[in-house]
Enzyme design. Sequence first.
Site, mmCIF file in Angstrom:
data_model
loop_
_atom_site.group_PDB
_atom_site.id
_atom_site.type_symbol
_atom_site.label_atom_id
_atom_site.label_comp_id
_atom_site.label_asym_id
_atom_site.label_seq_id
_atom_site.Cartn_x
_atom_site.Cartn_y
_atom_site.Cartn_z
ATOM 1 C CE1 TYR A 142 -3.230 -2.770 0.026
ATOM 2 C CE2 TYR A 142 -3.868 -2.165 2.252
ATOM 3 C CZ TYR A 142 -4.046 -2.948 1.122
ATOM 4 O OH TYR A 142 -5.037 -3.894 1.091
ATOM 5 C CE LYS A 193 0.663 -17.347 -1.867
ATOM 6 N NZ LYS A 193 0.139 -18.729 -2.120
ATOM 7 C CG ASP A 226 -2.560 -19.794 -0.420
ATOM 8 O OD1 ASP A 226 -1.777 -19.900 0.545
ATOM 9 O OD2 ASP A 226 -2.330 -20.333 -1.526
ATOM 10 C CG ASP A 250 -7.327 -4.498 3.626
ATOM 11 O OD1 ASP A 250 -8.402 -4.554 4.247
ATOM 12 O OD2 ASP A 250 -7.107 -3.664 2.722
ATOM 13 C CG ASP A 254 -12.423 -6.888 5.219
ATOM 14 O OD1 ASP A 254 -12.306 -6.343 6.325
ATOM 15 O OD2 ASP A 254 -12.561 -6.248 4.157
#
Length: 370
Positions: A142, A193, A226, A250, A254
């Site tokens: 970001y 990852k 994942d 992020d 959620d």
Amino acid sequence: MATQNILLLAGDGIGPEVMGEVKKIIALIEGKGLMAFSIEEDLVGGCAYDAHGVAISDAAVAKAQGADAVLLGAVGGPKWDGVPYEHRPEAGLLRLRKDLELFANLRPAICYPALADSSSLKRELVDGLDLMIVRELTGGVYFGEPKEIVDLPNGQKRGVDTQVYETYEIERIAKVAFELARVRGNRVTSSEKRNVMKSGLLWNQVVTATHKQGYEDVQLDHMLADALGMQLVRAPKQYDVIVTDNLFGDILSDVASMLTGSLGMLPSASLGAEDANGKRKSLYEPVHGSAPDIAGKGVANPLAMIASLAMALKYSLGKPDLADLLDKAISQTLEDGFRTGDIWSEGFRKVGTAEMGDAVAERFEALLAA
């Protein structure tokens, strides 16, 4: 009694409505003589752009720098879809995070027993859920440079976002996670990852090294992001504290939010480093967005905003006892059957924003008197 300086940034959409319910709780605490507050208010997001041409003014940032805690409602909405990218409503929030150096984002996912049937998962998977996602907030994709869209000679375009982390950024967020775990379930799951990203490989190496430098009493596991997303909807109660980078934090927070029944239930805290006096810059906000489709209708769920105040009482204002009572008041309100539309089901009492806030305040006051 020291006066606590609080900055309220209600923002856009339902932000002013849910912030109004927080004001009731603040007034109640002060009215009981339990704390003294100096309250300031300012603009952030689309409303700040309308007033000043920027998503947050320098004056508002200066107020935030001097506050003991900042409470923020929500930013954004389709009204501002066409503004320049650098002035989009979300830029105000990003600037606060960056200028106040709020590197540690704490996002609890708690399933209140009264709401276990509101989750999209079976009751037995979420009843009693209490996990904390610790998201690195000021680095990663970001904020990395270059960040651009460039024109190519062949007429195509190329969009570039850069994922960048340095050792110190990973060390400090890992320490926050380990220290939190020590007062919770003593387990940390670090997620990245590393199989496809060099930044993920560094993340894994630094978290592992930090663990060995004084936190070996805390159980540490590593999981690819994942796979963790899949496990969060398969068996979420296996986790205690999850620490991850800005992008995956992020997304995963959620995902975790829906385990609890509604985005309208989840608070968050964004914290900076401790200063010489043990104080941190801080920002508290609900995880939900501005919900422009219901803004102004008086139906928004204020519980995440009220729970964000509870986090402020705990982490910034030195009143963990009041924080616990406020959390208990929220739980009792739900147990007594009060529901806003996002968590309502047949057989419960459907209420609006103000009535839900009043119900929490009433129970909080009773707990204070007990």
